[in-house]
Design an enzyme around this catalytic site. Structure first.
Site, PDB file in Angstrom:
ATOM      1  N   ASP A  73      -6.605  -0.408   3.180  1.00  0.00           N
ATOM      2  CA  ASP A  73      -5.325   0.089   3.335  1.00  0.00           C
ATOM      3  C   ASP A  73      -5.215   1.696   3.917  1.00  0.00           C
ATOM      4  O   ASP A  73      -4.104   2.009   4.663  1.00  0.00           O
ATOM      5  CB  ASP A  73      -4.691   0.289   1.873  1.00  0.00           C
ATOM      6  N   SER A 120       0.771  -1.440   0.036  1.00  0.00           N
ATOM      7  CA  SER A 120      -0.022   0.121   0.115  1.00  0.00           C
ATOM      8  C   SER A 120       0.929   1.192   0.182  1.00  0.00           C
ATOM      9  O   SER A 120       0.739   1.881   0.556  1.00  0.00           O
ATOM     10  CB  SER A 120      -1.111   0.011   1.107  1.00  0.00           C
ATOM     11  N   SER A 124       0.373   3.403  -2.194  1.00  0.00           N
ATOM     12  CA  SER A 124      -0.548   4.205  -2.878  1.00  0.00           C
ATOM     13  C   SER A 124      -1.267   4.957  -1.694  1.00  0.00           C
ATOM     14  O   SER A 124      -1.707   6.190  -1.430  1.00  0.00           O
ATOM     15  CB  SER A 124      -1.398   3.791  -3.929  1.00  0.00           C
TER      16      SER A 124
HETATM   17  C1  GLA Z   1      -5.941  -3.746  -2.133  1.00  0.00           C
HETATM   18  C2  GLA Z   1      -7.066  -2.912  -2.040  1.00  0.00           C
HETATM   19  C3  GLA Z   1      -7.730  -2.937  -0.827  1.00  0.00           C
HETATM   20  C4  GLA Z   1      -8.062  -4.640  -0.489  1.00  0.00           C
HETATM   21  C5  GLA Z   1      -6.846  -5.443  -0.896  1.00  0.00           C
HETATM   22  C6  GLA Z   1      -7.218  -6.967  -0.856  1.00  0.00           C
HETATM   23  O1  GLA Z   1      -4.807  -3.648  -1.519  1.00  0.00           O
HETATM   24  O2  GLA Z   1      -6.584  -1.440  -2.091  1.00  0.00           O
HETATM   25  O3  GLA Z   1      -8.774  -2.263  -0.537  1.00  0.00           O
HETATM   26  O4  GLA Z   1      -9.201  -4.916  -1.124  1.00  0.00           O
HETATM   27  O5  GLA Z   1      -6.500  -5.267  -1.900  1.00  0.00           O
HETATM   28  O6  GLA Z   1      -7.460  -7.215   0.263  1.00  0.00           O
END
Ligand code: GLA
Length: 386
Positions: A173, A127, A129
């Protein structure tokens, strides 16, 4: 918080602009279990980590805003009064997305100067982003006195992702990055957007992340397609979300949906239950049960939900062969990125060496191994740490 990153952005800011900036640190996240459950109003178990993004930001007196991405050595200048999503904009879309979504709330955002740098490997499912969005929303909220709560801020970040990056992501995230607590993981109810913190102590075991270095591209339709399937099935069941469905409910409409859609919805129902079992096992200190749940989760993600790839499956298979690894699974959106593994502390180095060697021999390039600390969420870096 990462002092080195903070120092770097401060230094670079000083070189580019002459004002004294506000410094924000926003972390990436891991997720223990509960994948693709967040946009089904379900449960997830994320934690903020000690890798993230440091942002230096201050108001600008000119009529342009400047954002300098230190790692990439790219600068982007724009006027906050004229924003629209960019084609192939990469990191730029997250920044202008946050500004635009704040404006949608009726907030006045003046121009600003900023520098950011990060140490979250891109495309690793950790994450980067969300960390970037949260750093900007947090910084702008403080700079322009917007008076938003953390809950309001993460919704801004999420909408930036939906409308500017084109990924219809859930809230996990942004939540984990914003609300992270040191040494804890958060049992997150994605319907109420509230969480229960769990102090994490895996006893003789610790977490290992192994990055397949396969880059996923969530905005590629696969993620959004999965979300659509879930919404379609819950609609057929006359439910708000798959969180409310049981296997019995699903079996009642089995003949009305394709086998693939059935398998995907079944995965979500099972995974949601696994998150609850995982939290019970933590309470009972049942480390073996945690490991089994990780393997089950991966099996579901790979065979039912179909978001894994051969490199991730390979890494999980190597973990399964090693008795010093209690459990492993792919983490995040999928199609690449990391696996999360529960590995015996004393055997950490040995497994790292072994799995890296086997990976190289099979795929002819290297995987990367990290250990992470569970850390505090998005924060203003206090003057004394600056
Ligand atoms: C990405 C998305 C989250 C979640 C995950 C899977 O990271 O941004 O919101 O859905 O995938 O769990």
């Amino acid at each position: 918080m990462n002092k080195k990153l903070v120092k770097e952005v401060k230094q670079s800011f000083k070189e580019h602009f002459r004002t004294k900036p506000l410094i924000v640190f926003s972390p990436g996240r891991i997720n223990l279990i509960g994948e693709h459950t967040d946009y089904n109003d379900g449960f997830a178990f994320p934690a903020a980590i000690n890798k993230g993004i440091a942002l230096a930001i201050s108001k600008s007196t000119s009529n342009v805003s400047s954002v300098y991405a230190l790692n990439k050595e790219e600068i982007y200048a724009f006027d906050t009064s004229k924003i629209k999503p960019l084609v192939d904009g990469g990191w730029r879309n997250y920044v202008i997305g946050v500004v635009a979504e704040l404006q949608m709330l009726g907030k006045q955002i003046g121009n600003f100067d900023s520098v950011f740098a990060g140490n979250i490997p891109g495309g690793a499912g950790m994450s980067s982003s969300a960390a970037l969005e949260n750093s900007f929303v947090y910084g702008l909220n403080d700079l322009f006195d917007l008076g938003l709560t953390k809950h309001q801020m993460i919704l801004v970040s999420q909408k930036a992702e939906h409308n500017f990056a084109g990924v219809k992501c859930g809230i996990m995230d942004q939540y984990a990055s914003m609300f992270g607590i040191k040494k804890s993981a958060l049992l997150l109810d994605c319907r109420t957007v509230e969480s229960e913190p769990f102090k994490i102590d895996f006893k003789d075991y610790k977490l290992m992340l192994i990055n397949s270095n396969v880059k996923h591209d969530l905005s590629e339709s696969a993620y959004n397609d999965r979300r659509k399937v879930c919404e379609r099935v819950s609609e057929l069941l006359h439910l708000d979300a798959l969180r409310d469905a049981s296997k019995e409910d699903l079996d009642r409409i089995k003949t009305d949906i394709s086998e693939e859609d059935y398998q995907k919805a079944l995965y979500v129902i099972n995974e949601n239950n696994r998150v609850k079992q995982f939290s019970e096992a933590i309470k009972k200190d049942d480390i073996e049960a945690l490991g089994n749940l990780l393997y089950q989760s991966h099996e579901g993600l790979s065979t039912n939900y179909k978001v894994s790839c051969k490199e991730l499956d390979f890494l999980v298979d190597r973990a399964k062969e090693n008795t010093n690894v209690l459990g492993a699974r792919m983490m995040g959106g999928g199609f690449g990125g990391c696996t999360i593994n529960l590995v015996k502390k004393d055997e950490f180095k040995k497994f790292k060496k072994e799995v890296s060697k086997r990976f190289r021999a099979t795929f002819e390039y290297d995987c990367s191994v990290y250990s992470v600390k569970l850390s505090r969420g998005t924060q203003i870096v206090k003057k004394e740490n600056n």
